[in-house]
Design a protein around this motif. Structure first.
Motif, PDB file in Angstrom:
ATOM      1  N   GLU A 141      43.533  35.876  27.631  1.00 54.12           N
ATOM      2  CA  GLU A 141      42.941  36.851  28.540  1.00 54.12           C
ATOM      3  C   GLU A 141      42.519  36.184  29.850  1.00 54.12           C
ATOM      4  O   GLU A 141      42.151  35.011  29.862  1.00 54.12           O
ATOM      5  CB  GLU A 141      41.721  37.506  27.886  1.00 54.12           C
ATOM      6  CG  GLU A 141      42.012  38.267  26.608  1.00 54.12           C
ATOM      7  CD  GLU A 141      42.916  39.459  26.852  1.00 54.12           C
ATOM      8  OE1 GLU A 141      42.792  40.081  27.931  1.00 54.12           O
ATOM      9  OE2 GLU A 141      43.766  39.769  25.990  1.00 54.12           O
ATOM     10  N   PRO A 142      42.553  36.949  30.974  1.00 52.21           N
ATOM     11  CA  PRO A 142      42.083  36.384  32.243  1.00 52.21           C
ATOM     12  C   PRO A 142      40.607  35.991  32.145  1.00 52.21           C
ATOM     13  O   PRO A 142      39.804  36.687  31.520  1.00 52.21           O
ATOM     14  CB  PRO A 142      42.278  37.545  33.236  1.00 52.21           C
ATOM     15  CG  PRO A 142      43.276  38.443  32.599  1.00 52.21           C
ATOM     16  CD  PRO A 142      43.062  38.330  31.122  1.00 52.21           C
ATOM     17  N   LEU A 143      40.242  34.863  32.759  1.00 44.93           N
ATOM     18  CA  LEU A 143      38.877  34.368  32.699  1.00 44.93           C
ATOM     19  C   LEU A 143      38.244  34.406  34.081  1.00 44.93           C
ATOM     20  O   LEU A 143      38.934  34.228  35.098  1.00 44.93           O
ATOM     21  CB  LEU A 143      38.851  32.934  32.171  1.00 44.93           C
ATOM     22  CG  LEU A 143      39.374  32.718  30.758  1.00 44.93           C
ATOM     23  CD1 LEU A 143      39.446  31.223  30.450  1.00 44.93           C
ATOM     24  CD2 LEU A 143      38.485  33.411  29.743  1.00 44.93           C
ATOM     25  N   PRO A 144      36.929  34.616  34.164  1.00 39.14           N
ATOM     26  CA  PRO A 144      36.245  34.536  35.459  1.00 39.14           C
ATOM     27  C   PRO A 144      36.243  33.093  35.955  1.00 39.14           C
ATOM     28  O   PRO A 144      36.451  32.164  35.169  1.00 39.14           O
ATOM     29  CB  PRO A 144      34.819  35.019  35.129  1.00 39.14           C
ATOM     30  CG  PRO A 144      34.650  34.720  33.674  1.00 39.14           C
ATOM     31  CD  PRO A 144      36.003  34.925  33.057  1.00 39.14           C
ATOM     32  N   PRO A 145      36.007  32.880  37.238  1.00 38.55           N
ATOM     33  CA  PRO A 145      36.005  31.510  37.770  1.00 38.55           C
ATOM     34  C   PRO A 145      34.993  30.607  37.069  1.00 38.55           C
ATOM     35  O   PRO A 145      35.268  29.437  36.831  1.00 38.55           O
ATOM     36  CB  PRO A 145      35.640  31.704  39.248  1.00 38.55           C
ATOM     37  CG  PRO A 145      36.059  33.093  39.568  1.00 38.55           C
ATOM     38  CD  PRO A 145      35.832  33.878  38.318  1.00 38.55           C
ATOM     39  N   ARG A 146      33.818  31.160  36.739  1.00 36.50           N
ATOM     40  CA  ARG A 146      32.802  30.363  36.061  1.00 36.50           C
ATOM     41  C   ARG A 146      32.192  31.142  34.902  1.00 36.50           C
ATOM     42  O   ARG A 146      31.886  32.328  35.033  1.00 36.50           O
ATOM     43  CB  ARG A 146      31.673  29.960  37.013  1.00 36.50           C
ATOM     44  CG  ARG A 146      32.048  28.889  38.001  1.00 36.50           C
ATOM     45  CD  ARG A 146      30.814  28.338  38.720  1.00 36.50           C
ATOM     46  NE  ARG A 146      31.187  27.339  39.706  1.00 36.50           N
ATOM     47  CZ  ARG A 146      30.326  26.611  40.403  1.00 36.50           C
ATOM     48  NH1 ARG A 146      29.014  26.799  40.215  1.00 36.50           N
ATOM     49  NH2 ARG A 146      30.739  25.716  41.281  1.00 36.50           N
ATOM     50  N   THR A 147      32.018  30.458  33.784  1.00 40.54           N
ATOM     51  CA  THR A 147      31.312  31.006  32.634  1.00 40.54           C
ATOM     52  C   THR A 147      30.178  30.047  32.291  1.00 40.54           C
ATOM     53  O   THR A 147      30.388  28.835  32.238  1.00 40.54           O
ATOM     54  CB  THR A 147      32.253  31.154  31.419  1.00 40.54           C
ATOM     55  OG1 THR A 147      33.299  32.079  31.744  1.00 40.54           O
ATOM     56  CG2 THR A 147      31.496  31.657  30.198  1.00 40.54           C
ATOM     57  N   LEU A 148      28.982  30.591  32.100  1.00 36.58           N
ATOM     58  CA  LEU A 148      27.818  29.775  31.779  1.00 36.58           C
ATOM     59  C   LEU A 148      27.418  30.001  30.329  1.00 36.58           C
ATOM     60  O   LEU A 148      27.308  31.149  29.883  1.00 36.58           O
ATOM     61  CB  LEU A 148      26.643  30.131  32.697  1.00 36.58           C
ATOM     62  CG  LEU A 148      26.867  29.972  34.204  1.00 36.58           C
ATOM     63  CD1 LEU A 148      25.617  30.397  34.970  1.00 36.58           C
ATOM     64  CD2 LEU A 148      27.243  28.537  34.551  1.00 36.58           C
TER      65      LEU A 148
END
Length: 343
Positions: A314-321
């Motif tokens: 799946e597409p991912l956001p630029p940053r995951t916290l």
């Protein structure tokens, strides 16, 4: 061999697993490949049957069916003599193993040329995806990969733009650490921050400031000091902050916290009766043995998340916290004059 007296046992198949579990081979395949739609009790019987028979999936056949080779590449970006991100490696390996994948590890030695060689090595092995991991959060300069192989960064981020990354929620961790001291009744809190300008340092101090603001406590700027993440730095800064009347010390990492404990002992102060100390990192074989309250960095969780996300497609956001949680231990209590639970 005929007449050798040895019996060759054939490798158990999905049909064998299904028969033992009382289901079809197709249903057994659904369960062991992690696909939905099978009742929990049935799935449990299938897994138990597979374990009893010693069933192992045919990774070569699976690769042919899925256009994948079942190999994830892990590039370590640390320079020589710097500890590798062991927690991230452990998490990535555990998740890959759980998903029936292999993990191929190499090192880039912290240089752009090293990354190029590491990427070429892994791409030559036809890995399905690449994870890049470092110990200390920082920007990394990566070579271009033109064949579309998915890349995900762990505990680091690209210099300008590039692959998505997963990072510790350092501001959330700084907030949680400060909140722990505030909840115990501390208002005169000294901050032994790490290196000024580093991303993790900046975020943790921002979290501290946010917690103080929410609690309605004004920050004394003279109580926020910067060091170098080493024990000696923590010891030196703590001497000054204790002299300024700090009842709680919020440290940039566990090593600085140990330095702060030495400074407290030199001043004749007991931890936590006279002064409370919060570390950061939950460094293995250090924080727990010292009974140090601290904040745990989610290295293992990030490794697991990276492998799971890359295989999910799946597409991912630029940053995951991912959250950094407080580990409560005996170095924090109410300040002198405030009974426990009366903050």
């Amino acid at each position: 061999m005929e007449g050798s007296g040895q019996i060759r046992r054939s490798r158990p198949t999905l049909q064998d697993v299904g028969r033992l579990a009382g289901v079809s081979g197709a249903a057994a395949s659904y369960v062991l490949n992690g696909r939905p739609g099978v009742a929990p009790d049935t799935a449990r019987r299938v897994r138990e049957a597979a374990a009893e028979l010693g069933y192992r999936p045919n990774s070569a056949a699976r690769a042919l069916r899925s256009d994948r080779n079942g190999i994830i590449g892990l590039v370590l970006g640390e320079v020589p003599r710097t500890p590798p991100p062991v927690g991230t490696m452990a998490g990535a390996h555990a998740e890959a193993q759980a998903l029936g994948q292999s993990l191929l590890v190499t090192n880039a030695y912290g240089t752009r040329g090293g990354f190029r060689l590491a990427f070429d090595e892994l791409l030559g092995r036809q890995v399905d995806a690449i994870v890049v991991a470092v110990s200390g959060t920082r920007r990394v300069a990566l070579p271009e990969v033109r064949d579309g192989t998915p890349i995900l960064l762990v505990n680091c981020f690209p210099v300008v733009s590039g692959p998505p990354c997963v990072l510790p929620d350092e501001q959330g961790g700084g907030h949680a650490a400060a909140r722990n001291l505030l909840d115990h009744g501390h208002r005169r809190i000294g901050v032994l921050a790490g290196v000024r300008g580093m991303w993790a340092t900046t975020e943790r101090v921002a979290g501290f400031r946010r917690a103080m603001r929410e609690a309605g406590v004004e920050v004394d700027e003279g109580m926020v000091r910067y060091g170098d993440y080493r024990l000696g730095s923590g010891r030196t800064l703590a001497r000054d902050l204790l002299a300024k009347g700090a009842t709680g010390l919020l440290c940039g990492n566990d090593r600085m916290a140990l330095g702060a404990r030495l400074a407290a002992a030199e001043a004749g102060l007991r931890v936590p009766h006279d002064v409370s100390i919060m570390g950061y990192d939950d460094e293995p074989e250090l924080a727990a043995e010292a009974g140090l309250a601290t904040v745990r960095l989610p290295y293992e969780d990030m490794g697991r998340w990276a492998v799971r996300s890359l295989l999910g497609g799946e597409p991912l956001p630029p940053r995951t916290l991912l959250s950094c949680d407080v580990v409560a231990r005996g170095s924090v209590s109410a300040p002198p004059g405030i009974p426990p639970g009366r903050a």
